[in-house]
Scaffold this motif. Structure first.
Motif, mmCIF file in Angstrom:
data_model
loop_
_atom_site.group_PDB
_atom_site.id
_atom_site.type_symbol
_atom_site.label_atom_id
_atom_site.label_comp_id
_atom_site.label_asym_id
_atom_site.label_seq_id
_atom_site.Cartn_x
_atom_site.Cartn_y
_atom_site.Cartn_z
ATOM 1 N N VAL A 206 38.871 45.053 54.009
ATOM 2 C CA VAL A 206 39.114 43.762 54.645
ATOM 3 C C VAL A 206 37.819 42.963 54.669
ATOM 4 O O VAL A 206 36.768 43.480 55.084
ATOM 5 C CB VAL A 206 39.636 43.932 56.087
ATOM 6 N N ARG A 207 37.896 41.718 54.217
ATOM 7 C CA ARG A 207 36.757 40.797 54.323
ATOM 8 C C ARG A 207 36.935 39.954 55.578
ATOM 9 O O ARG A 207 37.935 39.237 55.725
ATOM 10 C CB ARG A 207 36.677 39.897 53.095
ATOM 11 N N VAL A 208 35.970 40.030 56.479
ATOM 12 C CA VAL A 208 36.006 39.280 57.728
ATOM 13 C C VAL A 208 34.937 38.192 57.662
ATOM 14 O O VAL A 208 33.738 38.501 57.641
ATOM 15 C CB VAL A 208 35.750 40.189 58.953
ATOM 16 N N PRO A 209 35.310 36.914 57.612
ATOM 17 C CA PRO A 209 34.299 35.854 57.515
ATOM 18 C C PRO A 209 33.400 35.821 58.747
ATOM 19 O O PRO A 209 33.843 36.086 59.866
ATOM 20 C CB PRO A 209 35.138 34.570 57.431
ATOM 21 N N LYS A 210 32.131 35.502 58.518
ATOM 22 C CA LYS A 210 31.214 35.255 59.634
ATOM 23 C C LYS A 210 31.385 33.799 60.069
ATOM 24 O O LYS A 210 31.245 32.885 59.260
ATOM 25 C CB LYS A 210 29.771 35.496 59.198
ATOM 26 N N LEU A 211 31.661 33.596 61.344
ATOM 27 C CA LEU A 211 31.929 32.234 61.809
ATOM 28 C C LEU A 211 30.673 31.493 62.255
ATOM 29 O O LEU A 211 30.713 30.283 62.439
ATOM 30 C CB LEU A 211 32.956 32.278 62.950
ATOM 31 N N GLY A 212 29.568 32.197 62.450
ATOM 32 C CA GLY A 212 28.316 31.510 62.766
ATOM 33 C C GLY A 212 28.134 31.191 64.236
ATOM 34 O O GLY A 212 28.832 31.708 65.113
ATOM 35 N N ASP A 213 27.191 30.275 64.508
ATOM 36 C CA ASP A 213 26.822 29.946 65.882
ATOM 37 C C ASP A 213 27.867 29.038 66.532
ATOM 38 O O ASP A 213 28.607 28.319 65.852
ATOM 39 C CB ASP A 213 25.459 29.250 65.908
ATOM 40 N N GLY A 214 27.872 29.052 67.839
ATOM 41 C CA GLY A 214 28.735 28.155 68.598
ATOM 42 C C GLY A 214 30.130 28.687 68.872
ATOM 43 O O GLY A 214 30.925 28.028 69.543
#
Length: 304
Positions: free
Chosen positions: A173-181
Protein backbone atom coordinates in the motif's frame (compact mmCIF):
# COMPACT_ATOMS: atom_id res chain seq x y z
CA UNK A 1 -15.82 -27.14 13.30
CA UNK A 2 -13.48 -28.79 10.85
CA UNK A 3 -12.81 -27.13 7.47
CA UNK A 4 -13.73 -28.86 4.24
CA UNK A 5 -10.75 -30.59 2.56
CA UNK A 6 -8.42 -28.40 0.49
CA UNK A 7 -4.92 -28.47 -0.97
CA UNK A 8 -2.28 -26.29 0.70
CA UNK A 9 0.92 -24.75 -0.70
CA UNK A 10 3.39 -22.37 0.94
CA UNK A 11 5.63 -20.58 -1.57
CA UNK A 12 8.81 -18.83 -0.47
CA UNK A 13 9.04 -16.19 -3.22
CA UNK A 14 6.53 -13.77 -4.73
CA UNK A 15 7.05 -14.93 -8.31
CA UNK A 16 6.46 -18.52 -7.18
CA UNK A 17 3.22 -17.49 -5.45
CA UNK A 18 2.05 -15.63 -8.55
CA UNK A 19 2.82 -18.63 -10.74
CA UNK A 20 0.91 -20.97 -8.40
CA UNK A 21 -2.11 -18.68 -8.42
CA UNK A 22 -1.99 -18.30 -12.19
CA UNK A 23 -1.87 -22.09 -12.65
CA UNK A 24 -4.64 -22.65 -10.10
CA UNK A 25 -6.95 -20.05 -11.63
CA UNK A 26 -6.76 -21.80 -14.98
CA UNK A 27 -8.16 -24.96 -13.36
CA UNK A 28 -11.32 -25.82 -11.44
CA UNK A 29 -12.23 -24.75 -7.92
CA UNK A 30 -11.85 -21.68 -5.76
CA UNK A 31 -8.43 -20.43 -4.61
CA UNK A 32 -7.81 -18.45 -1.42
CA UNK A 33 -4.70 -16.54 -0.36
CA UNK A 34 -3.74 -16.92 3.30
CA UNK A 35 -1.84 -14.04 4.93
CA UNK A 36 -2.28 -13.58 8.70
CA UNK A 37 -5.32 -15.85 8.73
CA UNK A 38 -7.41 -13.76 11.11
CA UNK A 39 -10.24 -13.48 8.57
CA UNK A 40 -9.87 -16.58 6.42
CA UNK A 41 -9.40 -19.24 9.12
CA UNK A 42 -12.75 -18.57 10.85
CA UNK A 43 -14.48 -18.75 7.44
CA UNK A 44 -12.82 -22.09 6.74
CA UNK A 45 -13.72 -23.52 10.15
CA UNK A 46 -17.35 -22.43 9.80
CA UNK A 47 -17.41 -23.81 6.25
CA UNK A 48 -18.44 -20.45 4.88
CA UNK A 49 -15.55 -20.80 2.39
CA UNK A 50 -14.82 -23.94 0.35
CA UNK A 51 -11.52 -23.35 -1.46
CA UNK A 52 -9.96 -26.12 -3.47
CA UNK A 53 -6.53 -24.59 -2.81
CA UNK A 54 -5.08 -22.32 -0.14
CA UNK A 55 -1.88 -20.46 -1.03
CA UNK A 56 -0.09 -19.41 2.17
CA UNK A 57 2.02 -16.31 1.44
CA UNK A 58 3.22 -15.95 5.04
CA UNK A 59 6.86 -16.66 4.11
CA UNK A 60 7.13 -13.91 1.50
CA UNK A 61 9.50 -11.59 3.36
CA UNK A 62 9.59 -9.23 0.37
CA UNK A 63 6.01 -8.22 1.26
CA UNK A 64 6.90 -7.14 4.80
CA UNK A 65 8.03 -3.86 6.25
CA UNK A 66 7.35 -0.12 6.10
CA UNK A 67 9.53 2.10 3.93
CA UNK A 68 9.92 5.85 3.42
CA UNK A 69 9.74 6.43 -0.33
CA UNK A 70 10.05 10.21 -0.43
CA UNK A 71 6.58 11.51 -1.22
CA UNK A 72 4.84 8.46 0.23
CA UNK A 73 5.12 5.64 2.73
CA UNK A 74 5.08 2.11 1.32
CA UNK A 75 3.82 -0.66 3.59
CA UNK A 76 4.14 -4.26 2.49
CA UNK A 77 0.93 -6.24 2.54
CA UNK A 78 2.29 -8.77 5.07
CA UNK A 79 3.25 -6.09 7.58
CA UNK A 80 1.37 -6.96 10.75
CA UNK A 81 -0.79 -4.45 12.58
CA UNK A 82 1.70 -4.52 15.44
CA UNK A 83 4.57 -3.70 13.09
CA UNK A 84 2.56 -0.79 11.68
CA UNK A 85 2.02 0.54 15.21
CA UNK A 86 5.71 0.26 16.09
CA UNK A 87 6.91 1.90 12.87
CA UNK A 88 8.48 5.32 13.39
CA UNK A 89 7.89 6.05 9.69
CA UNK A 90 4.14 5.47 10.08
CA UNK A 91 3.92 7.54 13.26
CA UNK A 92 5.71 10.46 11.60
CA UNK A 93 4.26 10.43 8.09
CA UNK A 94 0.99 8.42 8.30
CA UNK A 95 -0.36 8.98 11.83
CA UNK A 96 -3.98 8.33 10.83
CA UNK A 97 -3.01 4.78 9.86
CA UNK A 98 -1.43 4.29 13.28
CA UNK A 99 -4.43 5.75 15.11
CA UNK A 100 -6.86 3.41 13.36
CA UNK A 101 -4.61 0.36 13.62
CA UNK A 102 -4.42 0.81 17.39
CA UNK A 103 -8.18 0.14 17.55
CA UNK A 104 -8.05 -3.13 15.59
CA UNK A 105 -9.25 -6.03 17.76
CA UNK A 106 -6.75 -6.95 20.50
CA UNK A 107 -2.96 -7.41 20.80
CA UNK A 108 -3.11 -11.11 19.87
CA UNK A 109 -4.91 -10.33 16.61
CA UNK A 110 -2.66 -7.34 15.89
CA UNK A 111 0.41 -9.58 16.16
CA UNK A 112 -0.96 -12.00 13.53
CA UNK A 113 -3.30 -9.94 11.34
CA UNK A 114 -1.80 -8.01 8.44
CA UNK A 115 -2.44 -4.66 6.79
CA UNK A 116 -2.88 -6.25 3.38
CA UNK A 117 -5.12 -8.98 4.71
CA UNK A 118 -7.45 -6.43 6.29
CA UNK A 119 -7.71 -4.42 3.08
CA UNK A 120 -8.09 -7.43 0.77
CA UNK A 121 -10.79 -8.92 3.01
CA UNK A 122 -12.73 -5.67 2.45
CA UNK A 123 -15.07 -5.95 5.42
CA UNK A 124 -16.93 -2.60 5.59
CA UNK A 125 -16.81 -2.88 9.39
CA UNK A 126 -13.01 -3.06 9.28
CA UNK A 127 -11.13 0.04 10.40
CA UNK A 128 -8.41 0.24 7.76
CA UNK A 129 -10.40 0.39 4.49
CA UNK A 130 -11.92 3.75 5.53
CA UNK A 131 -8.43 5.05 6.33
CA UNK A 132 -7.12 3.96 2.93
CA UNK A 133 -10.04 5.77 1.32
CA UNK A 134 -9.62 8.97 3.34
CA UNK A 135 -5.89 9.16 2.61
CA UNK A 136 -6.25 8.38 -1.13
CA UNK A 137 -3.96 5.39 -0.79
CA UNK A 138 -2.89 3.35 -3.80
CA UNK A 139 -2.93 -0.43 -3.54
CA UNK A 140 -0.21 -2.25 -5.47
CA UNK A 141 -0.82 -5.78 -6.74
CA UNK A 142 1.40 -8.50 -8.15
CA UNK A 143 0.57 -11.35 -10.52
CA UNK A 144 2.09 -13.45 -13.25
CA UNK A 145 0.92 -10.72 -15.63
CA UNK A 146 2.85 -8.01 -13.79
CA UNK A 147 2.19 -5.28 -11.24
CA UNK A 148 -0.91 -3.09 -11.10
CA UNK A 149 -1.82 0.05 -9.12
CA UNK A 150 -5.40 0.55 -7.90
CA UNK A 151 -6.59 3.74 -6.14
CA UNK A 152 -8.41 3.00 -2.90
CA UNK A 153 -11.53 4.67 -4.31
CA UNK A 154 -11.69 1.95 -6.99
CA UNK A 155 -10.44 -0.98 -4.91
CA UNK A 156 -13.51 -1.74 -2.77
CA UNK A 157 -16.28 -2.85 -5.13
CA UNK A 158 -18.84 -4.54 -2.88
CA UNK A 159 -19.39 -6.38 0.37
CA UNK A 160 -16.21 -8.45 0.88
CA UNK A 161 -15.38 -7.76 -2.77
CA UNK A 162 -12.43 -5.91 -4.30
CA UNK A 163 -10.97 -5.06 -7.69
CA UNK A 164 -8.36 -7.81 -7.29
CA UNK A 165 -8.44 -10.03 -10.36
CA UNK A 166 -7.95 -13.80 -10.41
CA UNK A 167 -4.30 -14.62 -9.83
CA UNK A 168 -3.50 -11.26 -8.20
CA UNK A 169 -1.94 -10.74 -4.77
CA UNK A 170 -2.08 -7.48 -2.87
CA UNK A 171 1.63 -6.68 -2.52
CA UNK A 172 1.54 -3.39 -0.63
CA UNK A 173 0.00 0.00 0.00
CA UNK A 174 1.27 3.46 -0.92
CA UNK A 175 0.22 6.03 1.68
CA UNK A 176 0.74 9.65 0.52
CA UNK A 177 2.49 12.05 2.87
CA UNK A 178 0.14 14.97 3.45
CA UNK A 179 2.74 17.37 4.84
CA UNK A 180 2.43 20.21 7.33
CA UNK A 181 -0.79 21.71 8.60
CA UNK A 182 -2.72 18.44 8.77
CA UNK A 183 -4.35 16.94 11.83
CA UNK A 184 -5.69 13.41 12.12
CA UNK A 185 -8.07 11.35 14.23
CA UNK A 186 -9.92 8.04 14.12
CA UNK A 187 -13.15 7.90 16.11
CA UNK A 188 -14.84 4.55 16.63
CA UNK A 189 -18.03 3.43 18.33
CA UNK A 190 -18.08 -0.26 19.24
CA UNK A 191 -19.80 -2.45 21.81
CA UNK A 192 -16.66 -3.91 23.40
CA UNK A 193 -12.94 -3.24 23.12
CA UNK A 194 -12.35 -6.07 20.61
CA UNK A 195 -15.57 -5.69 18.60
CA UNK A 196 -16.00 -4.49 15.04
CA UNK A 197 -17.00 -0.86 14.67
CA UNK A 198 -20.70 -0.08 14.69
CA UNK A 199 -19.54 3.11 12.96
CA UNK A 200 -16.06 4.58 12.60
CA UNK A 201 -14.73 7.85 11.19
CA UNK A 202 -11.25 8.50 9.78
CA UNK A 203 -10.63 12.25 9.57
CA UNK A 204 -7.74 14.27 8.14
CA UNK A 205 -8.05 18.06 8.32
CA UNK A 206 -5.74 20.82 7.11
CA UNK A 207 -6.06 24.34 8.49
CA UNK A 208 -4.84 27.58 7.01
CA UNK A 209 -5.22 31.02 8.54
CA UNK A 210 -7.50 29.73 11.29
CA UNK A 211 -9.98 28.10 8.88
CA UNK A 212 -10.28 24.62 7.43
CA UNK A 213 -8.66 24.51 4.02
CA UNK A 214 -9.20 20.83 3.28
CA UNK A 215 -10.83 17.81 4.88
CA UNK A 216 -10.82 14.11 4.09
CA UNK A 217 -13.30 11.83 5.83
CA UNK A 218 -13.74 8.07 5.47
CA UNK A 219 -16.63 6.22 7.11
CA UNK A 220 -16.51 2.68 8.46
CA UNK A 221 -19.59 0.42 8.36
CA UNK A 222 -21.87 2.91 6.62
CA UNK A 223 -22.58 0.71 3.60
CA UNK A 224 -21.31 -2.37 1.76
CA UNK A 225 -18.03 -0.55 1.09
CA UNK A 226 -16.17 2.18 2.98
CA UNK A 227 -17.70 5.59 2.28
CA UNK A 228 -16.07 8.94 1.56
CA UNK A 229 -18.10 11.75 3.14
CA UNK A 230 -17.81 14.16 0.19
CA UNK A 231 -20.69 16.43 1.24
CA UNK A 232 -19.20 17.01 4.67
CA UNK A 233 -15.73 17.53 3.20
CA UNK A 234 -17.03 20.21 0.84
CA UNK A 235 -18.99 21.95 3.60
CA UNK A 236 -15.98 21.98 5.91
CA UNK A 237 -13.77 23.86 3.44
CA UNK A 238 -13.55 27.45 4.58
CA UNK A 239 -15.29 26.79 7.92
CA UNK A 240 -13.85 28.46 11.00
CA UNK A 241 -13.92 26.17 14.04
CA UNK A 242 -15.70 27.37 17.16
CA UNK A 243 -13.33 28.39 19.97
CA UNK A 244 -12.19 25.65 22.32
CA UNK A 245 -14.39 25.47 25.40
CA UNK A 246 -17.46 26.80 23.60
CA UNK A 247 -19.26 23.53 24.21
CA UNK A 248 -19.19 22.56 20.54
CA UNK A 249 -22.53 24.06 19.70
CA UNK A 250 -25.01 21.77 21.45
CA UNK A 251 -27.40 19.42 19.72
CA UNK A 252 -28.94 22.17 17.60
CA UNK A 253 -25.59 23.42 16.30
CA UNK A 254 -25.77 26.73 18.13
CA UNK A 255 -23.04 28.55 20.05
CA UNK A 256 -23.32 30.50 23.27
CA UNK A 257 -24.74 33.87 22.25
CA UNK A 258 -26.92 32.43 19.48
CA UNK A 259 -24.32 31.86 16.73
CA UNK A 260 -23.86 28.76 14.61
CA UNK A 261 -20.98 26.30 14.67
CA UNK A 262 -20.12 25.81 10.98
CA UNK A 263 -18.03 22.72 11.72
CA UNK A 264 -20.93 20.97 13.44
CA UNK A 265 -23.28 21.99 10.63
CA UNK A 266 -20.86 20.60 8.03
CA UNK A 267 -20.40 17.34 9.92
CA UNK A 268 -24.17 16.97 9.94
CA UNK A 269 -23.84 16.08 6.25
CA UNK A 270 -21.51 13.15 6.90
CA UNK A 271 -24.10 10.48 6.17
CA UNK A 272 -25.14 11.90 2.78
CA UNK A 273 -24.55 9.31 0.09
CA UNK A 274 -24.13 6.49 2.62
CA UNK A 275 -26.30 3.37 2.63
CA UNK A 276 -26.01 1.83 6.11
CA UNK A 277 -27.65 -1.53 6.74
CA UNK A 278 -29.57 -2.92 9.69
CA UNK A 279 -28.03 -5.74 11.72
CA UNK A 280 -28.02 -7.02 15.30
CA UNK A 281 -26.10 -3.97 16.50
CA UNK A 282 -27.78 -0.96 14.89
CA UNK A 283 -30.52 0.22 12.56
CA UNK A 284 -29.70 2.46 9.58
CA UNK A 285 -31.06 5.66 11.18
CA UNK A 286 -28.97 5.05 14.30
CA UNK A 287 -25.86 4.53 12.17
CA UNK A 288 -26.58 7.79 10.36
CA UNK A 289 -26.85 9.58 13.70
CA UNK A 290 -23.56 8.02 14.83
CA UNK A 291 -21.85 9.05 11.60
CA UNK A 292 -22.80 12.70 12.12
CA UNK A 293 -21.82 12.75 15.79
CA UNK A 294 -18.58 10.81 15.38
CA UNK A 295 -17.52 12.87 12.36
CA UNK A 296 -17.86 16.02 14.45
CA UNK A 297 -15.80 14.46 17.25
CA UNK A 298 -13.16 13.22 14.81
CA UNK A 299 -12.86 16.59 13.06
CA UNK A 300 -12.65 18.51 16.34
CA UNK A 301 -9.97 16.11 17.59
CA UNK A 302 -8.06 16.41 14.32
CA UNK A 303 -8.16 20.18 14.74
CA UNK A 304 -6.53 19.75 18.14
Amino acid sequence: MIPAPFDYVRPTALDEACRLLDDADSGDGDVKVLAGGQSLLPLLRLRLAYPALVVDIGRLEELRGVHDRGDHVFAGALTTHDEVLRSAVVREHAPLLALATATVADPAVRHRGTLGGSLAHADPAGDLPAVALALDCVLVTASARGAREIPAAAFFTGYLETALEPGEILAGVRVPKLGDGWGFHYEKFHRTAQAWAVVGVAAAVRTEGGSIAQARIGLTNMGPVPVRAHAAEAALRGATPAPAGSGGGGSAGGLPGGGRDPVRDACGLADEGASPVADLHAKPDYRRHLARVLTYRAVRSALG
